[in-house]
Design a protein around this motif. Sequence first.
Motif, PDB file in Angstrom:
ATOM      1  N   ALA A  87      49.168 -53.902 -32.567  1.00  0.00           N
ATOM      2  CA  ALA A  87      48.412 -52.660 -32.388  1.00  0.00           C
ATOM      3  C   ALA A  87      47.015 -52.775 -32.976  1.00  0.00           C
ATOM      4  CB  ALA A  87      49.146 -51.505 -33.053  1.00  0.00           C
ATOM      5  N   GLU A  88      46.759 -53.874 -33.704  1.00  0.00           N
ATOM      6  CA  GLU A  88      45.446 -54.039 -34.341  1.00  0.00           C
ATOM      7  C   GLU A  88      44.409 -54.304 -33.263  1.00  0.00           C
ATOM      8  OE1 GLU A  88      45.322 -53.286 -37.438  1.00  0.00           O
ATOM      9  OE2 GLU A  88      47.495 -53.203 -37.573  1.00  0.00           O
ATOM     10  N   ALA A  89      43.452 -53.363 -33.123  1.00  0.00           N
ATOM     11  CA  ALA A  89      42.562 -53.447 -31.964  1.00  0.00           C
ATOM     12  C   ALA A  89      41.085 -53.512 -32.334  1.00  0.00           C
ATOM     13  CB  ALA A  89      42.815 -52.243 -31.061  1.00  0.00           C
ATOM     14  N   TYR A 105      46.074 -62.937 -27.218  1.00  0.00           N
ATOM     15  CA  TYR A 105      46.046 -61.719 -28.028  1.00  0.00           C
ATOM     16  C   TYR A 105      46.305 -60.529 -27.111  1.00  0.00           C
ATOM     17  CZ  TYR A 105      44.448 -58.939 -32.086  1.00  0.00           C
ATOM     18  OH  TYR A 105      44.364 -58.111 -33.176  1.00  0.00           O
ATOM     19  N   ILE A 106      47.405 -59.830 -27.348  1.00  0.00           N
ATOM     20  CA  ILE A 106      47.739 -58.657 -26.539  1.00  0.00           C
ATOM     21  C   ILE A 106      47.767 -57.430 -27.441  1.00  0.00           C
ATOM     22  CG2 ILE A 106      49.545 -57.546 -25.171  1.00  0.00           C
ATOM     23  CD1 ILE A 106      50.389 -60.255 -24.172  1.00  0.00           C
ATOM     24  N   VAL A 107      47.064 -56.393 -26.993  1.00  0.00           N
ATOM     25  CA  VAL A 107      47.021 -55.160 -27.781  1.00  0.00           C
ATOM     26  C   VAL A 107      48.089 -54.192 -27.272  1.00  0.00           C
ATOM     27  CG1 VAL A 107      45.634 -53.148 -28.343  1.00  0.00           C
ATOM     28  CG2 VAL A 107      44.590 -55.393 -28.384  1.00  0.00           C
ATOM     29  N   LYS A 108      48.891 -53.674 -28.219  1.00  0.00           N
ATOM     30  CA  LYS A 108      49.873 -52.639 -27.877  1.00  0.00           C
ATOM     31  C   LYS A 108      49.140 -51.318 -27.701  1.00  0.00           C
ATOM     32  CE  LYS A 108      53.275 -54.681 -31.050  1.00  0.00           C
ATOM     33  NZ  LYS A 108      53.869 -54.453 -32.373  1.00  0.00           N
ATOM     34  N   PRO A 109      49.553 -50.450 -26.812  1.00  0.00           N
ATOM     35  CA  PRO A 109      50.649 -50.644 -25.865  1.00  0.00           C
ATOM     36  C   PRO A 109      50.244 -51.570 -24.722  1.00  0.00           C
ATOM     37  CG  PRO A 109      49.655 -48.465 -25.606  1.00  0.00           C
ATOM     38  CD  PRO A 109      48.949 -49.110 -26.730  1.00  0.00           C
ATOM     39  N   PHE A 110      51.201 -52.366 -24.267  1.00  0.00           N
ATOM     40  CA  PHE A 110      50.880 -53.331 -23.222  1.00  0.00           C
ATOM     41  C   PHE A 110      51.897 -53.194 -22.082  1.00  0.00           C
ATOM     42  CE2 PHE A 110      54.338 -56.343 -24.004  1.00  0.00           C
ATOM     43  CZ  PHE A 110      54.767 -55.921 -25.242  1.00  0.00           C
ATOM     44  N   THR A 114      50.994 -57.749 -18.217  1.00  0.00           N
ATOM     45  CA  THR A 114      50.065 -58.379 -19.152  1.00  0.00           C
ATOM     46  C   THR A 114      50.743 -59.532 -19.881  1.00  0.00           C
ATOM     47  OG1 THR A 114      49.009 -56.251 -19.508  1.00  0.00           O
ATOM     48  CG2 THR A 114      48.542 -57.947 -21.131  1.00  0.00           C
ATOM     49  N   LYS A 118      49.540 -63.429 -19.654  1.00  0.00           N
ATOM     50  CA  LYS A 118      49.017 -64.155 -20.826  1.00  0.00           C
ATOM     51  C   LYS A 118      49.840 -65.407 -21.111  1.00  0.00           C
ATOM     52  CE  LYS A 118      46.021 -61.138 -21.104  1.00  0.00           C
ATOM     53  NZ  LYS A 118      44.860 -61.466 -20.283  1.00  0.00           N
TER      54      LYS A 118
ATOM     55  N   GLU B 169      58.217 -48.755 -26.813  1.00  0.00           N
ATOM     56  CA  GLU B 169      57.309 -49.334 -27.796  1.00  0.00           C
ATOM     57  C   GLU B 169      56.658 -48.258 -28.672  1.00  0.00           C
ATOM     58  OE1 GLU B 169      54.017 -51.531 -26.224  1.00  0.00           O
ATOM     59  OE2 GLU B 169      53.533 -49.984 -24.783  1.00  0.00           O
ATOM     60  N   LEU B 173      54.788 -48.267 -32.653  1.00  0.00           N
ATOM     61  CA  LEU B 173      53.444 -47.730 -32.885  1.00  0.00           C
ATOM     62  C   LEU B 173      53.467 -46.488 -33.772  1.00  0.00           C
ATOM     63  CD1 LEU B 173      52.031 -48.295 -29.283  1.00  0.00           C
ATOM     64  CD2 LEU B 173      51.693 -49.703 -31.313  1.00  0.00           C
ATOM     65  N   GLY B 224      47.475 -50.733 -38.276  1.00  0.00           N
ATOM     66  CA  GLY B 224      48.229 -50.071 -37.226  1.00  0.00           C
ATOM     67  C   GLY B 224      47.341 -49.634 -36.077  1.00  0.00           C
ATOM     68  N   VAL B 236      38.638 -52.222 -29.614  1.00  0.00           N
ATOM     69  CA  VAL B 236      38.739 -52.338 -28.165  1.00  0.00           C
ATOM     70  C   VAL B 236      39.643 -51.225 -27.655  1.00  0.00           C
ATOM     71  CG1 VAL B 236      38.379 -54.811 -28.187  1.00  0.00           C
ATOM     72  CG2 VAL B 236      40.692 -53.918 -28.348  1.00  0.00           C
ATOM     73  N   GLN B 239      43.281 -53.881 -22.860  1.00  0.00           N
ATOM     74  CA  GLN B 239      43.538 -55.311 -22.850  1.00  0.00           C
ATOM     75  C   GLN B 239      42.365 -56.047 -22.196  1.00  0.00           C
ATOM     76  OE1 GLN B 239      46.080 -56.890 -24.354  1.00  0.00           O
ATOM     77  NE2 GLN B 239      45.151 -58.823 -23.783  1.00  0.00           N
ATOM     78  N   LEU B 246      37.574 -62.229 -26.143  1.00  0.00           N
ATOM     79  CA  LEU B 246      38.072 -63.594 -26.357  1.00  0.00           C
ATOM     80  C   LEU B 246      37.334 -64.591 -25.475  1.00  0.00           C
ATOM     81  CD1 LEU B 246      41.910 -63.038 -26.759  1.00  0.00           C
ATOM     82  CD2 LEU B 246      40.269 -63.683 -28.512  1.00  0.00           C
TER      83      LEU B 246
END
Lengths: 130, 251
Positions: A87-89, A105-110, A114, A118, B169, B173, B224, B236, B239, B246
């Motif tokens: 979740a670190e974005a 590197y995938i950001v939640k929610p995904f 995706t 990846k 999920e 979170l 978090g 960001v 995705q 990147l």
Amino acid sequence: MDKNMKILIVDDFSTMRRIVRNLLNELGFQNIEEADDGATALPKLRNGNFDFLVTDWNMPQMQGIDLLQEVRADAKLANLPVMMVTAEAKKEQIVRAAQAGVNGYIVKPFTAETLREKITKIFERIESGA
Amino acid sequence: MYEQANVNGFDIDQARQLVQSLEAGDVESAESIMDSMTRVRESGLYQEIGKLTRELHNALRSFELDDRISELASDEIPDAKARLSHVINMTDEAANKTLTAVEDAMPVCDDLKKQAEDIEEEWIRFMRRDMEAEDFRGLCRRLSTFIPEVSGSSQNISGHLSTVLMAQEFQDLTGQVIRRVISLVGEVEDNLVNLVRLSGKMTGSLGSVDKGKGLVEDSTKAEGPQIPGVDKAEAVRSQDEVDDLLSSLGF
């Protein structure tokens, strides 16, 4: 991409481990193990012949970024492909992970798509580089 | 020996000497004894000022603690409220996503079930050889549309199940957000306890109350999920942005 490769999922939330495991199953991967923290993951990685590591960042004992650094510093694990699902974005965080040698590197929610994309990309790059 | 010779900062020996000097008419030595006695009194005064200074210092330190409390009250509590509202939104979204997927999958299952029951009825008649040739041709036509439909519907249902899976999920979170709020509540509690302690013995020695100090923020510290309207750091939002960042780094 070898569907029999051994994958370790590291996340302190069991629901997220189940989600990632199920998605990986859907993609045809069956050889999956789990760890709930960087500190428990590291000995598993050192003794387990894993081919791929999927890790969260924010965990209680050892954070994912520290796990990544340990992996890169360990001669036997240095080349292990590592994907962060977190979740670190913040941009600084993504840059830091990149500098520490993350492969994806995938950001939640995904989405499931995706994840598939990846993983495919990571192994394409490794295979073309090898 | 000191205890006997010294009463409330007065040196009894010195006092005797002073009396003796005065009786002997030795003004010079009487003055020097007076001077030395005054010096002792002054140094006691300095000690007292030192003590007051220390108390003032401790009191000022406790004002710094108050700073942290006002920061908690003005920023972090409203921030926590926004985070908790976000938790409600996330759980709401997950619940709705799950319910929608279930509602969409249910009729597909019902339809398959109904068709299978109809076909089964005719199939039983066929097995009993209780079927005209025309009916049999009808059964065959139904089977040839039903079989691919089963495959298509299974795929459809499996898609809905994936949606249900992904919707879970939220637990990770929201868990991260709630953990953060719990640690904030813990800090508020500690500070309140400290306040009670301070107000209880304002004049006593306070010890060091350095809570809230040394909070140098590490900008890459895990914190978090980003909360819309709460987190101001450069983050960001999708995705795609992660991928762009990147790839700008040579990935």
